[in-house]
Design a protein around this motif. Structure first.
Motif, PDB file in Angstrom:
ATOM      1  N   VAL A  56      -6.705  26.318  -3.201  1.00  0.00           N
ATOM      2  CA  VAL A  56      -5.526  27.288  -2.771  1.00  0.00           C
ATOM      3  C   VAL A  56      -4.462  27.127  -3.657  1.00  0.00           C
ATOM      4  O   VAL A  56      -3.898  25.958  -3.656  1.00  0.00           O
ATOM      5  CB  VAL A  56      -5.385  27.586  -1.335  1.00  0.00           C
ATOM      6  CG1 VAL A  56      -4.183  28.282  -0.922  1.00  0.00           C
ATOM      7  CG2 VAL A  56      -6.764  27.855  -0.750  1.00  0.00           C
ATOM      8  N   SER A  57      -3.571  27.892  -4.162  1.00  0.00           N
ATOM      9  CA  SER A  57      -2.152  27.321  -4.462  1.00  0.00           C
ATOM     10  C   SER A  57      -0.946  28.315  -3.870  1.00  0.00           C
ATOM     11  O   SER A  57      -1.467  29.419  -3.403  1.00  0.00           O
ATOM     12  CB  SER A  57      -2.047  27.904  -6.133  1.00  0.00           C
ATOM     13  OG  SER A  57      -3.110  27.201  -6.817  1.00  0.00           O
ATOM     14  N   LEU A  58       0.038  27.495  -3.865  1.00  0.00           N
ATOM     15  CA  LEU A  58       1.314  27.867  -3.179  1.00  0.00           C
ATOM     16  C   LEU A  58       2.284  27.955  -4.501  1.00  0.00           C
ATOM     17  O   LEU A  58       2.263  27.036  -5.246  1.00  0.00           O
ATOM     18  CB  LEU A  58       1.770  27.335  -2.258  1.00  0.00           C
ATOM     19  CG  LEU A  58       3.295  27.491  -1.859  1.00  0.00           C
ATOM     20  CD1 LEU A  58       3.204  28.993  -0.893  1.00  0.00           C
ATOM     21  CD2 LEU A  58       3.574  26.528  -0.457  1.00  0.00           C
ATOM     22  N   LEU A 110       0.713  23.152  -5.501  1.00  0.00           N
ATOM     23  CA  LEU A 110       2.064  23.753  -5.389  1.00  0.00           C
ATOM     24  C   LEU A 110       2.629  23.916  -6.740  1.00  0.00           C
ATOM     25  O   LEU A 110       2.663  22.737  -7.545  1.00  0.00           O
ATOM     26  CB  LEU A 110       3.060  22.959  -4.648  1.00  0.00           C
ATOM     27  CG  LEU A 110       4.482  23.280  -4.684  1.00  0.00           C
ATOM     28  CD1 LEU A 110       4.635  24.541  -3.902  1.00  0.00           C
ATOM     29  CD2 LEU A 110       5.465  22.356  -4.052  1.00  0.00           C
ATOM     30  N   ILE A 111       3.139  25.037  -7.055  1.00  0.00           N
ATOM     31  CA  ILE A 111       3.708  25.443  -8.345  1.00  0.00           C
ATOM     32  C   ILE A 111       4.926  25.837  -7.801  1.00  0.00           C
ATOM     33  O   ILE A 111       5.207  26.833  -7.052  1.00  0.00           O
ATOM     34  CB  ILE A 111       3.158  26.408  -9.189  1.00  0.00           C
ATOM     35  CG1 ILE A 111       1.599  26.343  -9.624  1.00  0.00           C
ATOM     36  CG2 ILE A 111       3.933  26.640 -10.303  1.00  0.00           C
ATOM     37  CD1 ILE A 111       1.102  27.341 -10.446  1.00  0.00           C
ATOM     38  N   THR A 112       5.969  25.257  -8.324  1.00  0.00           N
ATOM     39  CA  THR A 112       7.354  25.672  -7.823  1.00  0.00           C
ATOM     40  C   THR A 112       8.551  25.823  -8.837  1.00  0.00           C
ATOM     41  O   THR A 112       8.275  25.226  -9.863  1.00  0.00           O
ATOM     42  CB  THR A 112       7.792  24.484  -6.942  1.00  0.00           C
ATOM     43  OG1 THR A 112       9.265  24.887  -6.333  1.00  0.00           O
ATOM     44  CG2 THR A 112       8.020  23.021  -7.514  1.00  0.00           C
ATOM     45  N   ALA A 113       9.378  26.463  -8.646  1.00  0.00           N
ATOM     46  CA  ALA A 113      10.644  26.926  -9.344  1.00  0.00           C
ATOM     47  C   ALA A 113      11.184  25.350  -9.533  1.00  0.00           C
ATOM     48  O   ALA A 113      11.048  24.642  -8.591  1.00  0.00           O
ATOM     49  CB  ALA A 113      11.584  27.735  -9.068  1.00  0.00           C
ATOM     50  N   ALA A 114      11.896  25.002 -10.479  1.00  0.00           N
ATOM     51  CA  ALA A 114      12.716  23.633 -10.678  1.00  0.00           C
ATOM     52  C   ALA A 114      13.537  23.412  -9.544  1.00  0.00           C
ATOM     53  O   ALA A 114      14.273  24.418  -9.126  1.00  0.00           O
ATOM     54  CB  ALA A 114      13.511  23.717 -11.968  1.00  0.00           C
ATOM     55  N   LEU A 115      13.478  22.211  -8.815  1.00  0.00           N
ATOM     56  CA  LEU A 115      14.007  22.070  -7.669  1.00  0.00           C
ATOM     57  C   LEU A 115      15.620  21.884  -7.683  1.00  0.00           C
ATOM     58  O   LEU A 115      16.373  22.085  -6.933  1.00  0.00           O
ATOM     59  CB  LEU A 115      13.601  20.780  -7.085  1.00  0.00           C
ATOM     60  CG  LEU A 115      12.242  20.473  -6.753  1.00  0.00           C
ATOM     61  CD1 LEU A 115      11.805  19.450  -5.903  1.00  0.00           C
ATOM     62  CD2 LEU A 115      11.693  21.857  -6.008  1.00  0.00           C
ATOM     63  N   THR A 136      -3.187  32.732 -11.337  1.00  0.00           N
ATOM     64  CA  THR A 136      -3.988  33.072 -10.275  1.00  0.00           C
ATOM     65  C   THR A 136      -5.346  32.836 -10.660  1.00  0.00           C
ATOM     66  O   THR A 136      -6.315  32.611  -9.843  1.00  0.00           O
ATOM     67  CB  THR A 136      -3.872  34.639  -9.869  1.00  0.00           C
ATOM     68  OG1 THR A 136      -3.994  35.288 -11.004  1.00  0.00           O
ATOM     69  CG2 THR A 136      -2.458  34.731  -9.144  1.00  0.00           C
ATOM     70  N   SER A 137      -5.775  32.761 -11.890  1.00  0.00           N
ATOM     71  CA  SER A 137      -7.166  32.860 -12.398  1.00  0.00           C
ATOM     72  C   SER A 137      -7.715  31.441 -12.064  1.00  0.00           C
ATOM     73  O   SER A 137      -9.096  31.278 -11.918  1.00  0.00           O
ATOM     74  CB  SER A 137      -7.341  33.009 -14.108  1.00  0.00           C
ATOM     75  OG  SER A 137      -6.703  31.798 -14.622  1.00  0.00           O
ATOM     76  N   SER A 138      -7.031  30.454 -12.021  1.00  0.00           N
ATOM     77  CA  SER A 138      -7.735  29.079 -11.420  1.00  0.00           C
ATOM     78  C   SER A 138      -7.554  28.832 -10.040  1.00  0.00           C
ATOM     79  O   SER A 138      -8.083  27.792  -9.663  1.00  0.00           O
ATOM     80  CB  SER A 138      -7.138  27.877 -12.392  1.00  0.00           C
ATOM     81  OG  SER A 138      -5.722  27.835 -12.119  1.00  0.00           O
ATOM     82  N   SER A 139      -7.369  29.829  -9.334  1.00  0.00           N
ATOM     83  CA  SER A 139      -7.308  29.440  -7.688  1.00  0.00           C
ATOM     84  C   SER A 139      -8.144  30.655  -7.166  1.00  0.00           C
ATOM     85  O   SER A 139      -8.078  31.865  -7.394  1.00  0.00           O
ATOM     86  CB  SER A 139      -6.020  29.444  -7.015  1.00  0.00           C
ATOM     87  OG  SER A 139      -5.244  28.176  -7.722  1.00  0.00           O
TER      88      SER A 139
END
Ligand SMILES: Nc1ncnc2c1ncn2[C@@H]1O[C@H](COP(=O)(O)OP(=O)(O)OP(=O)(O)O)[C@@H](O)[C@H]1O
Ligand SMILES: [Mg+2]
Length: 287
Positions: A56-58, A110-115, A136-139
């Protein structure tokens, strides 16, 4: 530190409900409705429910104020910016490198916009559209914490979501905003089955508004999420999702109910998509 997890049904049961590469959008009806907190806890619960081979990715797409990393005590080595600048030539290894490990939740990335918020002035959420298929293809499931400005780019992102969780609070402005969102979804011809309402922070003194909230949106399933100020505050200070820290409390149980409803919707959507492509194939063959 021992991290407890929510009581959950057997993983195989949940796995049967999984649609590969599914995208679930979380949208706050208003600022501060609790969308990011719910995105963090929903993705942590889904990661728990699904077997390890269904990661799962967020994806925190709030370019101005990305908060999910703070809630997960994650110091990302790479951010969404690395993907946006390579959008047209994305290698799977680069996407993998931007999926940051979450210590408190084994099956979640977690993939996030730069903090530092630098993406806000350099990038636009429309650019996400090019990267999304690679992300999305790898989750098995990607939970997308959506920015809230309604414009063409947001519509295109919403179009790609199989399920949209709209977070509403029992106050007059959030209920009014939810009505506007639902009208917009209606104009966009989204089926009711694509939308789940998460009624957040229930159990306050505003009983009348809670009743109004439940009766106003009878077309849609409403998952009730209790006010859980103390446990959420402690979880955020420790950087552990509340559902992992307090797995047996009412908040974790309500997020489990939301996760199960989400998986059910994904299963129905997958079955319908499969039926449509089968019908298209057989009609094509018959011609
Ligand atoms: N069920 C809840 N009970 C108590 N507090 C909550 C609950 N859900 C969220 N909160 C608190 O509400 C505040 C806002 O939550 P959050 O940042 O998730 O909202 P948001 O919709 O993502 O806000 P933004 O519009 O800034 O993106 C946070 O302090 C969070 O801890
Ligand atoms: Mg937020």
């Amino acid at each position: 530190m021992k991290v407890l997890m929510p009581l959950s049904p057997p993983k195989e049961t949940a796995a049967r409900a999984v649609m590969h590469n599914a995208l679930v959008g979380i949208l706050g009806s208003k600022g501060g409705a609790g969308a990011t907190t719910l995105a963090v806890n929903l993705s942590a619960t889904l990661a728990r429910l699904l077997p390890d081979e269904n990661p799962v990715s967020l994806l925190d797409a709030n370019f101005q104020q990305p908060d999910a990393a703070l809630q997960l005590d994650c110091r990302p080595e790479h951010s969404l910016t690395e993907l946006l600048i390579r959008a047209h030539t994305l290698e799977p290894q680069i996407v993998d490198a931007c999926k940051n490990v979450v210590d408190s939740c084994q099956n979640l990335r977690l993939i996030t916009a730069a903090l530092d918020g630098s993406a806000a002035t350099r990038h636009d959420k429309g650019e996400l559209l090019t990267c999304l298929p690679a992300i999305t293809s790898s989750s098995s499931v990607t939970v997308l914490d959506l920015p809230r400005t309604l414009d063409k780019s947001l519509v295109m992102l919403l179009d790609l979501c199989q399920v949209i969780v709209l977070v509403v609070e029992p106050n007059i402005s959030s209920i009014a905003a939810t009505r506007r969102w639902l009208e917009a979804f209606n104009d966009l011809e989204y089926p009711a089955g694509k939308i789940i309402l998460a009624a957040n922070r229930l159990g306050s003194k505003a009983r009348l508004l809670e009743t109004q909230l439940s009766s106003s949106f009878s077309l849609y399933p409403v998952v009730r999420i209790p006010n859980a100020f103390k446990s959420i505050e402690a979880s955020q200070i420790e950087g552990i999702p509340s559902v992992c820290r307090n797995p047996r409390d009412p908040y974790a149980k309500s997020v489990l109910a939301l996760s199960q409803e989400t998986l059910l919707r994904l299963k129905v959507e997958a079955a319908e998509a499969g039926y449509q492509s089968h019908t298209a194939r057989t009609t094509g063959e018959a011609r």
